[in-house]
Each structure stands twice: as C-alpha cells, then as structure tokens.
Design a protein around this motif. Structure first.
Motif, PDB file in Angstrom:
ATOM      1  N   ILE A  79       0.841  -1.198   0.000  1.00 23.59           N
ATOM      2  CA  ILE A  79       0.000   0.000   0.000  1.00 23.59           C
ATOM      3  C   ILE A  79       0.878   1.250   0.000  1.00 23.59           C
ATOM      4  CG2 ILE A  79      -1.708   1.323   1.331  1.00 23.59           C
ATOM      5  CD1 ILE A  79      -2.966  -1.104   0.101  1.00 23.59           C
ATOM      6  N   ARG A  84      -7.680   2.368  -2.141  1.00 27.33           N
ATOM      7  CA  ARG A  84      -8.579   2.533  -0.994  1.00 27.33           C
ATOM      8  C   ARG A  84      -9.363   1.238  -0.744  1.00 27.33           C
ATOM      9  NH1 ARG A  84      -7.669   6.003   2.570  1.00 27.33           N
ATOM     10  NH2 ARG A  84      -7.697   7.753   1.169  1.00 27.33           N
ATOM     11  N   GLN A 108      -7.100  -1.190   0.928  1.00 24.83           N
ATOM     12  CA  GLN A 108      -6.881  -0.812   2.319  1.00 24.83           C
ATOM     13  C   GLN A 108      -8.042  -1.284   3.196  1.00 24.83           C
ATOM     14  OE1 GLN A 108      -5.969   3.481   1.744  1.00 24.83           O
ATOM     15  NE2 GLN A 108      -4.476   3.125   3.363  1.00 24.83           N
ATOM     16  N   LYS A 156      -8.034  -4.069   6.176  1.00 28.72           N
ATOM     17  CA  LYS A 156      -8.464  -3.621   7.511  1.00 28.72           C
ATOM     18  C   LYS A 156      -9.569  -4.515   8.062  1.00 28.72           C
ATOM     19  CE  LYS A 156     -10.179   0.377  10.029  1.00 28.72           C
ATOM     20  NZ  LYS A 156     -10.555   1.774   9.952  1.00 28.72           N
TER      21      LYS A 156
END
Length: 128
Positions: free
Chosen positions: A45, A117, A120, A124
């Motif tokens: 990332i 995004r 990510q 997460k």
C-alpha cells in the motif's frame, strides 16, 4: 493571432487544477506519513501510494508547463509581429496538449486511488 487573449483566459482554469492537485498531494503526503509511522506490515500500500504521489507530481509539472506555454503564447500573440504570429498558435496548441496530459495523469490517479482505498479496507476488515 488576433485573439492573443484566448490563451491567457485559460490560465485561471489551469490554476484551479494546480490548486486542487496540490491539495491532493498534501493529503496523500499526510496519509503516507501516517502509514509509515504505523510501520504497516503491508508495504505494498505504501509503495502504491508513493507511485500515486509521483503521478500527482507529474500532473503538476504538466500543468505548470501548460501555463508557461499559454502565457508565452499570449505574449507573442500580443506583440503582433507577422513573423511570429503562427508560432503563438503552435505554442498555444502545445500548451493545450500538455494540459490534457496533466488531466490524463489526474484520471490515472483517480482510478488507482479507488483501487488502493478498496485494498486498504479489505485488509483492515480482514484483520478484524
């Protein structure tokens, strides 16, 4: 080039693009600083965001170059020398093409930003 003011009127629009791009660069830089401080285990990332920063930097260079070309074109067109009249038109066209390259860089940035995004959020939510 009778319409010497035409390239000059494009400069404020490109100025707004420069302003929004610089805001994107600041935001991205802050995100990168946060990720580096976290010592995130997902370095991919961070590398992808660094590539995004490079894309935004390239867009900024294109926009600054386009502004320079359009300003020079307006100046040359305003002087109204027949010898250099055609060169003002060519410089305007070059400036517009360079501006379009900057816009293409922003489009590239936008598409990649969404995929970064999404990745990510996936990482997460997979950790939780």
């Amino acid at each position: 080039m009778e319409n010497w003011y035409l390239p000059i009127t494009m400069i404020p629009g490109i100025g707004l693009l420069i302003l929004s791009t610089s805001n994107l660069m600041v935001t991205l830089t802050n995100e990168l600083s946060g990720l580096i401080k976290e010592l995130s285990k997902d370095d991919s990332i961070i590398h992808r965001k660094l590539a995004q920063l490079k894309t935004l930097n390239r867009a900024m260079v294109f926009f600054y170059t386009a502004v320079a070309c359009l300003a020079i074109s307006g100046l040359i067109g305003g002087l109204q020398f027949k010898v250099i009249e055609n060169s003002a038109t060519y410089i305007s066209i070059i400036g517009i093409v360079i501006m379009l390259l900057g816009l293409l860089s922003l489009i590239k940035y936008s598409y990649r930003a969404v995929s970064i995004r999404q990745d990510q959020f996936k990482t997460k939510f997979n950790k939780n």
